[in-house]
Design an enzyme around this catalytic site. Structure first.
Site, PDB file in Angstrom:
ATOM      1  N   GLY A  68       0.874  -1.284   0.122  1.00 54.64           N
ATOM      2  CA  GLY A  68      -0.089  -0.143  -0.105  1.00 54.64           C
ATOM      3  C   GLY A  68       0.956   1.305   0.019  1.00 54.64           C
ATOM      4  O   GLY A  68       1.964   1.273   0.518  1.00 54.64           O
ATOM      5  N   CYS A  95       4.923  -6.208   1.872  1.00 55.84           N
ATOM      6  CA  CYS A  95       5.524  -4.714   1.980  1.00 55.84           C
ATOM      7  C   CYS A  95       4.517  -4.248   3.065  1.00 55.84           C
ATOM      8  O   CYS A  95       4.760  -4.271   4.088  1.00 55.84           O
ATOM      9  CB  CYS A  95       5.202  -4.077   0.578  1.00 55.84           C
ATOM     10  SG  CYS A  95       6.091  -2.405   0.541  1.00 55.84           S
ATOM     11  N   TYR A  96       3.612  -3.288   2.709  1.00 58.93           N
ATOM     12  CA  TYR A  96       2.755  -2.573   3.745  1.00 58.93           C
ATOM     13  C   TYR A  96       2.238  -3.654   4.600  1.00 58.93           C
ATOM     14  O   TYR A  96       2.085  -3.474   5.809  1.00 58.93           O
ATOM     15  CB  TYR A  96       1.830  -1.839   2.944  1.00 58.93           C
ATOM     16  CG  TYR A  96       0.726  -1.194   3.998  1.00 58.93           C
ATOM     17  CD1 TYR A  96       0.958   0.158   4.469  1.00 58.93           C
ATOM     18  CD2 TYR A  96      -0.472  -2.045   4.518  1.00 58.93           C
ATOM     19  CE1 TYR A  96       0.011   0.585   5.330  1.00 58.93           C
ATOM     20  CE2 TYR A  96      -1.301  -1.486   5.623  1.00 58.93           C
ATOM     21  CZ  TYR A  96      -1.150  -0.164   5.935  1.00 58.93           C
ATOM     22  OH  TYR A  96      -1.937   0.374   6.674  1.00 58.93           O
ATOM     23  N   HIS A 181       8.174  -7.586  -3.123  1.00 64.12           N
ATOM     24  CA  HIS A 181       6.770  -8.070  -3.934  1.00 64.12           C
ATOM     25  C   HIS A 181       6.979  -9.377  -4.624  1.00 64.12           C
ATOM     26  O   HIS A 181       7.466  -9.419  -5.837  1.00 64.12           O
ATOM     27  CB  HIS A 181       6.645  -6.708  -4.875  1.00 64.12           C
ATOM     28  CG  HIS A 181       6.142  -5.636  -3.955  1.00 64.12           C
ATOM     29  ND1 HIS A 181       4.951  -5.270  -3.870  1.00 64.12           N
ATOM     30  CD2 HIS A 181       6.824  -4.586  -3.700  1.00 64.12           C
ATOM     31  CE1 HIS A 181       4.560  -4.254  -3.323  1.00 64.12           C
ATOM     32  NE2 HIS A 181       5.909  -3.641  -3.004  1.00 64.12           N
ATOM     33  N   GLU A 183       4.915 -10.899  -6.086  1.00 67.41           N
ATOM     34  CA  GLU A 183       3.892 -10.955  -7.407  1.00 67.41           C
ATOM     35  C   GLU A 183       4.605 -10.340  -8.568  1.00 67.41           C
ATOM     36  O   GLU A 183       3.896 -10.356  -9.627  1.00 67.41           O
ATOM     37  CB  GLU A 183       2.700 -10.301  -6.935  1.00 67.41           C
ATOM     38  CG  GLU A 183       2.662  -8.615  -6.588  1.00 67.41           C
ATOM     39  CD  GLU A 183       3.217  -8.398  -5.335  1.00 67.41           C
ATOM     40  OE1 GLU A 183       4.070  -9.024  -4.553  1.00 67.41           O
ATOM     41  OE2 GLU A 183       2.890  -7.036  -4.864  1.00 67.41           O
ATOM     42  N   ASP A 238     -15.053 -13.137 -24.260  1.00 70.95           N
ATOM     43  CA  ASP A 238     -15.961 -13.156 -23.106  1.00 70.95           C
ATOM     44  C   ASP A 238     -17.550 -13.060 -23.430  1.00 70.95           C
ATOM     45  O   ASP A 238     -18.150 -13.914 -22.756  1.00 70.95           O
ATOM     46  CB  ASP A 238     -15.764 -11.744 -22.515  1.00 70.95           C
ATOM     47  CG  ASP A 238     -14.401 -11.681 -22.164  1.00 70.95           C
ATOM     48  OD1 ASP A 238     -13.332 -12.479 -22.107  1.00 70.95           O
ATOM     49  OD2 ASP A 238     -13.883 -10.447 -21.960  1.00 70.95           O
ATOM     50  N   LYS A 376      -9.077 -13.272 -17.964  1.00 70.86           N
ATOM     51  CA  LYS A 376      -9.528 -13.709 -19.507  1.00 70.86           C
ATOM     52  C   LYS A 376      -8.823 -15.224 -19.618  1.00 70.86           C
ATOM     53  O   LYS A 376      -9.492 -15.789 -20.381  1.00 70.86           O
ATOM     54  CB  LYS A 376      -8.697 -12.686 -20.123  1.00 70.86           C
ATOM     55  CG  LYS A 376      -8.960 -12.532 -21.446  1.00 70.86           C
ATOM     56  CD  LYS A 376      -9.561 -11.313 -21.970  1.00 70.86           C
ATOM     57  CE  LYS A 376      -9.994 -11.117 -23.238  1.00 70.86           C
ATOM     58  NZ  LYS A 376     -11.149 -10.055 -23.427  1.00 70.86           N
TER      59      LYS A 376
END
Ligand code: XMP
Length: 521
Positions: A68, A95-96, A181, A183, A238, A376
């Site tokens: 954050g 992190c945060y 991070h 990710e 979609d 997706k």
């Protein structure tokens, strides 16, 4: 307007990702899905009651606290952290989130002597479970000013870096914090860390969207019953998959409708209709192009354009649905649409995707969104499992709902549409004839509002500026610019400036997402 989101039947076991406003929070949820584990993103700003209510939908088997922008001393979410620690499930703070856990567990968090931004070497002290396979030292992506300077009592330090004496810690059996991070792709072993942590939850690898087809179909049946529904189809993956699922559920009570807004790339309407027919959802075609163009007259602002298009689209669709005696509208909204449209409270509206944000509030139809919880590539996986043609789930590049309107900077006119269609066709032809299309996410042209000087036929000309955008992506949440061979770019430029009298410049957009978006507007 009443929405039916088609929850996935029963309670789904999964990971809750609490978003503290970090730029990469949505990526965390995405990575967990890549590891075939169900995940949902919820904003910390929704508060504990809203987070608690999610338990009606998800059997929480683990919780990840995202990064954050604030400091744990300025933006305090201690209550949420305490709630998280009370759930008795594995927790991972990033992190945060790492600093927040350290703070509420009694560690020391404060401004570090020097912040760490970008690639940072992390030294493993104790690999425990989550750092297995990381080696002794690895490169991680960091972005922080504050740091955990002392670990909470009774916890163990697992890693350190030059600016973070407690770059990772473990508290009890299943509570972890990491300063970096995992990710972000630039972090080495990021997926490995998630994989290791997920093992503690005992649910890793159980999420297979293609196994859910019968469940989704049954849910549509239960919601719509014997009423009629229209499916708004565009020929994109979609809306086509949503229509095919609804067709399975409702048979002839499902009526696919294709609204031609006149903003499609060259040949797109024909391509879409042929493809939809192949998928067993042949649509009724409604030519509303004049209505859209006249509503767009004088509209220059991108968000305004999307809203106008969404509004006219909703109106035309509603009129047609009521004419056909339908009570329900089936839409192909997917999870990134929900996240990016800010439909999830607390998120910034990045763009109004017309299939989420643009429908009139007083729409006289009940909306059914069978794909609302899927990314997706998960929808593509469902398409494949449904046996739909490969051109739908593999080779087709997405065309945004508002079509070329968001690729024409400023006001949309018939003349500009014509110029852009021709330039865009050249980009497609060149990319496809070079056989590059199945490696790319999107490749298209944009007509800017700029003018530039050129020389055409020995005369000075002051013409349009076209931008070429060619990107690689997995899910459109992030995108890299494709390193297209120079000769192909040259050929595109030669053809566009040669075949289009009014174009004097062609530029190649080399901005990745983020910071840019894929579309121009
Ligand atoms: P951006 O431009 O936000 O695009 O990076 C991400 C993906 O979404 C598509 N896109 C849209 N799709 N309505 C849509 O249905 C829209 O308003 C819209 N804007 C962008 C875009 O083509 C890309 O694949």
């Amino acid at each position: 307007m009443k929405g039916y989101h088609i929850w996935l039947g029963k309670l789904r076991e999964g990971i809750l990702v609490i978003d503290f406003g970090g730029q990469y929070a949505h990526l965390i949820a995405r990575r967990i899905r890549e590891l075939r584990t169900f995940s949902l993103l919820v904003s910390a700003d929704d508060g504990i009651n809203a987070i608690n209510r999610l338990k009606e939908n998800i059997n929480i088997r683990g919780i990840i606290l995202s990064g954050g922008p604030g400091s744990v001393w300025e933006v305090s979410h201690d209550e949420i952290a305490k709630w998280v620690l009370h759930q008795g499930v594995p927790v991972l703070g990033i992190c945060y989130g790492h600093q927040l856990l350290a703070k509420v567990l009694g560690g020391k968090v404060s401004r570090a002597p020097k912040g760490e931004f970008g690639p940072t070497m992390v030294e493993v002290i104790d690999e425990d479970i989550i750092l297995r396979g990381h080696g002794k030292r690895f490169k991680a992506w960091m972005s922080h000013n504050d740091a955990v300077l002392e670990e909470p009592p009774s916890s163990r330090v697992l890693a350190k870096s030059s600016g973070s004496p407690v770059a990772a810690f473990k508290y009890g059996d299943k509570i972890f914090g990491v300063q970096w991070h995992p990710e972000v792709h630039h972090t080495e072993h990021g997926m490995k860390l998630f994989e290791n942590w997920l093992e503690l939850t005992g649910i890793k690898g159980q999420w297979h969207p293609s196994n859910l087809i019968d469940e989704i179909v049954n849910n549509i049946k239960n919601v719509v019953g014997s009423s009629k529904a229209v499916a708004a189809v565009s020929g994109g993956v979609d809306s086509t998959v949503a229509a095919v699922l609804a067709k399975k559920a409702l048979g002839s009570n499902l009526i696919p409708v294709f609204i031609d807004h006149g903003l499609h790339p060259e040949g797109e309407v024909k391509r879409a209709v042929v493809l939809l027919e192949k998928c067993g959802v042949k649509p009724i075609i409604i030519d509303a192009s004049e209505r859209f163009l006249s509503a767009l007259r004088g509209v220059k602002d991108p968000e305004e354009k999307r809203k106008v298009i969404g509004k006219v689209y909703g109106k035309v669709l509603e009129e047609e649905a009521l004419r056909l005696g339908a009570e329900f509208l089936v839409q192909g909204t997917i999870y990134p649409d929900v996240i990016e449209s800010g439909a999830r409270p607390g998120a910034d509206v990045i763009k109004t995707h017309h299939n989420v944000g643009g429908l009139p509030k007083d729409l006289k139809l009940k909306v059914v969104e069978p794909l609302r919880w899927f990314y997706k590539d998960e929808v593509r996986e469902i398409a494949k499992a449904l046996g739909l043609p490969k051109e739908l789930w593999k080779l087709k590049q997405p065309v945004p709902g508002p079509g070329l309107a968001v690729r024409i900077e400023g006001e949309v006119t018939k003349e500009k549409l014509e110029i852009l269609r021709k330039a865009d066709k050249i980009v497609r032809e060149e990319i496809e004839s070079a056989g590059l299309h199945d490696k790319l996410w999107q490749y298209f042209a944009i007509l800017t509002a700029s003018r530039a000087t050129g020389v055409k036929g020995d005369r000075r000309a002051y013409g349009h500026v076209i931008v070429i955008r060619i990107v690689e992506s997995k899910d459109a949440m992030t995108a890299n610019v494709a390193k297209i061979p120079w000769e192909i770019l040259e050929r595109i430029v030669t053809r566009i400036t040669g075949e289009l009298d009014s174009v004097t410049r062609v530029l190649y957009d080399i901005t990745p997402k983020p910071p840019a978006t894929i579309e121009w507007e």
